[in-house]
Design an enzyme around this catalytic site. Structure first.
Site, PDB file in Angstrom:
ATOM      1  N   ARG A  75       0.876  -1.186   0.000  1.00  0.00           N
ATOM      2  CA  ARG A  75       0.000   0.000   0.000  1.00  0.00           C
ATOM      3  C   ARG A  75       0.902   1.221   0.000  1.00  0.00           C
ATOM      4  O   ARG A  75       1.721   1.403   0.912  1.00  0.00           O
ATOM      5  CB  ARG A  75      -0.917   0.001   1.223  1.00  0.00           C
ATOM      6  CG  ARG A  75      -1.649   1.320   1.386  1.00  0.00           C
ATOM      7  CD  ARG A  75      -2.783   1.270   2.383  1.00  0.00           C
ATOM      8  NE  ARG A  75      -3.935   0.580   1.845  1.00  0.00           N
ATOM      9  CZ  ARG A  75      -5.174   0.703   2.331  1.00  0.00           C
ATOM     10  NH1 ARG A  75      -5.423   1.484   3.362  1.00  0.00           N
ATOM     11  NH2 ARG A  75      -6.174   0.041   1.776  1.00  0.00           N
TER      12      ARG A  75
ATOM     13  N   HIS B 148      -7.316   0.755  -6.607  1.00  0.00           N
ATOM     14  CA  HIS B 148      -7.557  -0.102  -5.434  1.00  0.00           C
ATOM     15  C   HIS B 148      -8.199  -1.406  -5.943  1.00  0.00           C
ATOM     16  O   HIS B 148      -9.363  -1.696  -5.665  1.00  0.00           O
ATOM     17  CB  HIS B 148      -8.462   0.632  -4.436  1.00  0.00           C
ATOM     18  CG  HIS B 148      -8.431   0.091  -3.041  1.00  0.00           C
ATOM     19  ND1 HIS B 148      -7.618  -0.966  -2.654  1.00  0.00           N
ATOM     20  CD2 HIS B 148      -9.133   0.443  -1.919  1.00  0.00           C
ATOM     21  CE1 HIS B 148      -7.811  -1.208  -1.361  1.00  0.00           C
ATOM     22  NE2 HIS B 148      -8.730  -0.376  -0.902  1.00  0.00           N
TER      23      HIS B 148
ATOM     24  N   GLN C 184      -9.950  -4.120  -3.593  1.00  0.00           N
ATOM     25  CA  GLN C 184     -11.228  -3.659  -3.037  1.00  0.00           C
ATOM     26  C   GLN C 184     -12.354  -3.872  -4.049  1.00  0.00           C
ATOM     27  O   GLN C 184     -13.416  -4.400  -3.715  1.00  0.00           O
ATOM     28  CB  GLN C 184     -11.128  -2.172  -2.673  1.00  0.00           C
ATOM     29  CG  GLN C 184     -12.439  -1.581  -2.186  1.00  0.00           C
ATOM     30  CD  GLN C 184     -12.804  -2.013  -0.772  1.00  0.00           C
ATOM     31  OE1 GLN C 184     -12.007  -1.882   0.136  1.00  0.00           O
ATOM     32  NE2 GLN C 184     -14.019  -2.525  -0.584  1.00  0.00           N
TER      33      GLN C 184
ATOM     34  N   ASP D 121     -17.338   7.048  -1.984  1.00  0.00           N
ATOM     35  CA  ASP D 121     -16.090   6.964  -1.210  1.00  0.00           C
ATOM     36  C   ASP D 121     -15.809   8.361  -0.654  1.00  0.00           C
ATOM     37  O   ASP D 121     -16.432   9.351  -1.076  1.00  0.00           O
ATOM     38  CB  ASP D 121     -14.959   6.492  -2.149  1.00  0.00           C
ATOM     39  CG  ASP D 121     -13.633   6.231  -1.429  1.00  0.00           C
ATOM     40  OD1 ASP D 121     -13.627   6.125  -0.189  1.00  0.00           O
ATOM     41  OD2 ASP D 121     -12.603   6.149  -2.121  1.00  0.00           O
TER      42      ASP D 121
ATOM     43  N   CYS E 243     -16.412   1.502   0.442  1.00  0.00           N
ATOM     44  CA  CYS E 243     -15.253   0.678   0.814  1.00  0.00           C
ATOM     45  C   CYS E 243     -14.842   0.896   2.259  1.00  0.00           C
ATOM     46  O   CYS E 243     -14.142   0.072   2.838  1.00  0.00           O
ATOM     47  CB  CYS E 243     -14.099   0.927  -0.148  1.00  0.00           C
ATOM     48  SG  CYS E 243     -13.426   2.597  -0.082  1.00  0.00           S
TER      49      CYS E 243
ATOM     50  N   ARG F 293     -13.616  -8.788   1.922  1.00  0.00           N
ATOM     51  CA  ARG F 293     -12.201  -8.546   1.619  1.00  0.00           C
ATOM     52  C   ARG F 293     -11.380  -9.795   1.946  1.00  0.00           C
ATOM     53  O   ARG F 293     -10.492 -10.188   1.206  1.00  0.00           O
ATOM     54  CB  ARG F 293     -11.652  -7.357   2.442  1.00  0.00           C
ATOM     55  CG  ARG F 293     -12.331  -6.006   2.248  1.00  0.00           C
ATOM     56  CD  ARG F 293     -12.133  -5.413   0.869  1.00  0.00           C
ATOM     57  NE  ARG F 293     -10.773  -5.363   0.403  1.00  0.00           N
ATOM     58  CZ  ARG F 293      -9.860  -4.425   0.727  1.00  0.00           C
ATOM     59  NH1 ARG F 293     -10.191  -3.433   1.519  1.00  0.00           N
ATOM     60  NH2 ARG F 293      -8.641  -4.464   0.209  1.00  0.00           N
TER      61      ARG F 293
HETATM   62  N1   CP Z   1     -11.345  -0.143   2.295  1.00  0.00           N
HETATM   63  C1   CP Z   1     -10.067  -0.143   2.717  1.00  0.00           C
HETATM   64  O1   CP Z   1      -9.118  -0.331   1.955  1.00  0.00           O
HETATM   65  O2   CP Z   1      -9.946   0.075   4.045  1.00  0.00           O
HETATM   66  P1   CP Z   1      -8.580   0.261   4.845  1.00  0.00           P
HETATM   67  O3   CP Z   1      -8.009   1.585   4.457  1.00  0.00           O
HETATM   68  O4   CP Z   1      -9.015   0.198   6.296  1.00  0.00           O
HETATM   69  O5   CP Z   1      -7.661  -0.852   4.486  1.00  0.00           O
HETATM   70  N1  NVA Z   2     -10.032   6.596  -1.722  1.00  0.00           N
HETATM   71  C1  NVA Z   2      -9.696   6.192  -0.368  1.00  0.00           C
HETATM   72  C2  NVA Z   2      -9.928   4.749  -0.191  1.00  0.00           C
HETATM   73  C3  NVA Z   2      -9.662   4.256   1.206  1.00  0.00           C
HETATM   74  C4  NVA Z   2      -9.814   2.784   1.343  1.00  0.00           C
HETATM   75  C5  NVA Z   2      -8.242   6.545  -0.081  1.00  0.00           C
HETATM   76  O1  NVA Z   2      -7.393   6.352  -0.957  1.00  0.00           O
HETATM   77  O2  NVA Z   2      -7.951   7.030   1.015  1.00  0.00           O
END
Ligand code: CP
Ligand code: NVA
Length: 322
Positions: free
Chosen positions: A116, A143, A146, A234, A274, A302
């Site tokens: 990440r 992502h 997800q 989101d 998400c 997930r």
């Molecule tokens: N939806 C998602 O990726 O959540 P986190 O940021 O908690 O991993």
């Molecule tokens: N768009 C959001 C998704 C979090 C899971 C971010 O990147 O923070």
């Protein structure tokens, strides 16, 4: 071993890495959905295949996470492997060790990296310079894991993923980009409504449209939601955009998914988010906690999709000692 999990041959993917949904064919996405559903059922009966026995997976996270970190970590454990959670700030990456060096060193220790980070170029470089699979656990651009598990939730609720009309409301962000790629891959109709200044990346849109994707992009939430069976939104300020949060709240006025807007969707349309959610911004408390919201099951899924992804990408790789 559960008959369900044992009997279905596990899927091998053509791709070595999962950096974007573009890495997968439609058939492979359907295969992952089928496998994830079986792994979920099998796990509820108390079984999982030990596809990662004697394998280790590093989770290198440069941004916060609850769901992705926990679901990947437990997915590795449930498949009999060993996860190593590595916040990147605690590694030499934070002291500017080159990505190419990190990739080659990690490839000598572990069997895959779940990453990440901010730039898509970071996961690409780790994949290019290492010799093990790299899985994108969120970048600023995509992502994919997800959206794959969100499709599992749609499949469970509606019996299939290609027929429903999908709507995306709000920021043209990493989630929107992965939904666009999923629409191009699977051929479902996707309607996006984003403020003009927060539209998805033009190249991602153009590439999807070139592949015949049924996607429309506008700035009117009501128009996009009308008649949709799957409504997704989101946060307005993603991780790394905290300083813009106030300005974004103003720019996204009118894009809150509330009961009135949801009333325009198909009867019993399902609401996806998400998470984490900002109640009163992109989604109202009433909708998030209401009967059409499937967000808790969406979060649970997930875990099972991560198992399908890990099994397919890592379970088939020769182990370090083979
Ligand atoms: N939806 C998602 O990726 O959540 P986190 O940021 O908690 O991993
Ligand atoms: N768009 C959001 C998704 C979090 C899971 C971010 O990147 O923070």
């Amino acid at each position: 071993m559960s008959k369900l999990v044992e009997n279905i041959p596990s899927l091998e993917l053509q791709t070595k890495h999962l950096l974007t949904i573009r890495d997968l064919s439609a058939g492979e996405v359907f295969g992952l959905l089928e496998r994830a559903a079986d792994l979920k059922q099998g796990w509820k009966e108390g079984y999982a295949p030990l596809a990662l026995a004697n394998k280790s997976v590093a989770l290198i996270f440069e941004k916060p996470s609850t769901r992705t970190r926990v679901s990947f970590e437990l997915a590795v454990v449930q498949l009999g492997g060993h996860p190593l959670f590595m916040p990147s700030r605690d590694t030499q990456m934070a002291r500017s060790e080159p990505l190419a060096d990190t990739a080659r060193v990690m490839s000598r220790y572990v069997d895959a990296m779940v990453v990440r980070t901010f730039g898509q170029d970071t996961v690409e470089e780790l994949a290019d310079r290492g010799s093990i699979p790299v899985i994108n656990a969120l970048t600023d651009r995509y992502h994919p894991c997800q959206v794959l598990s969100d499709l599992l939730t749609v499949q469970e609720q509606l019996g299939g993923v290609t027929e429903p009309v999908y709507c995306w409301l709000g920021d043209g962000n990493n989630m929107a980009h992965s939904w666009i790629e999923a629409a191009a891959c699977l051929g479902f109709e996707l309607r996006l409504a984003c403020p003009d200044a927060f539209r998805p990346d033009e190249a991602i849109m153009a590439s999807a449209l070139e592949r015949g994707a049924k996607i429309t992009l506008g700035n009117d939430p009501a128009e996009a939601v009308r008649g949709a069976q799957v409504v997704s939104t989101d946060v307005w300020a993603s991780m790394g955009q905290e300083a813009e949060a106030k300005a974004r709240r103003a720019a996204f006025a009118g894009f809150t998914l509330d009961a009135e807007l949801l009333g325009l969707a198909a009867q019993e349309a399902m609401v996806l988010h998400c998470l984490p959610a900002h109640r009163g911004e992109e989604i109202s408390e009433e909708v998030l906690e209401g009967p059409q919201s499937v967000v808790w099951g969406q979060a649970e899924n997930r875990l099972h999709m991560q198992k399908a992804i890990l099994e397919a990408l890592v379970g088939h790789q020769a182990g370090k000692d083979e």
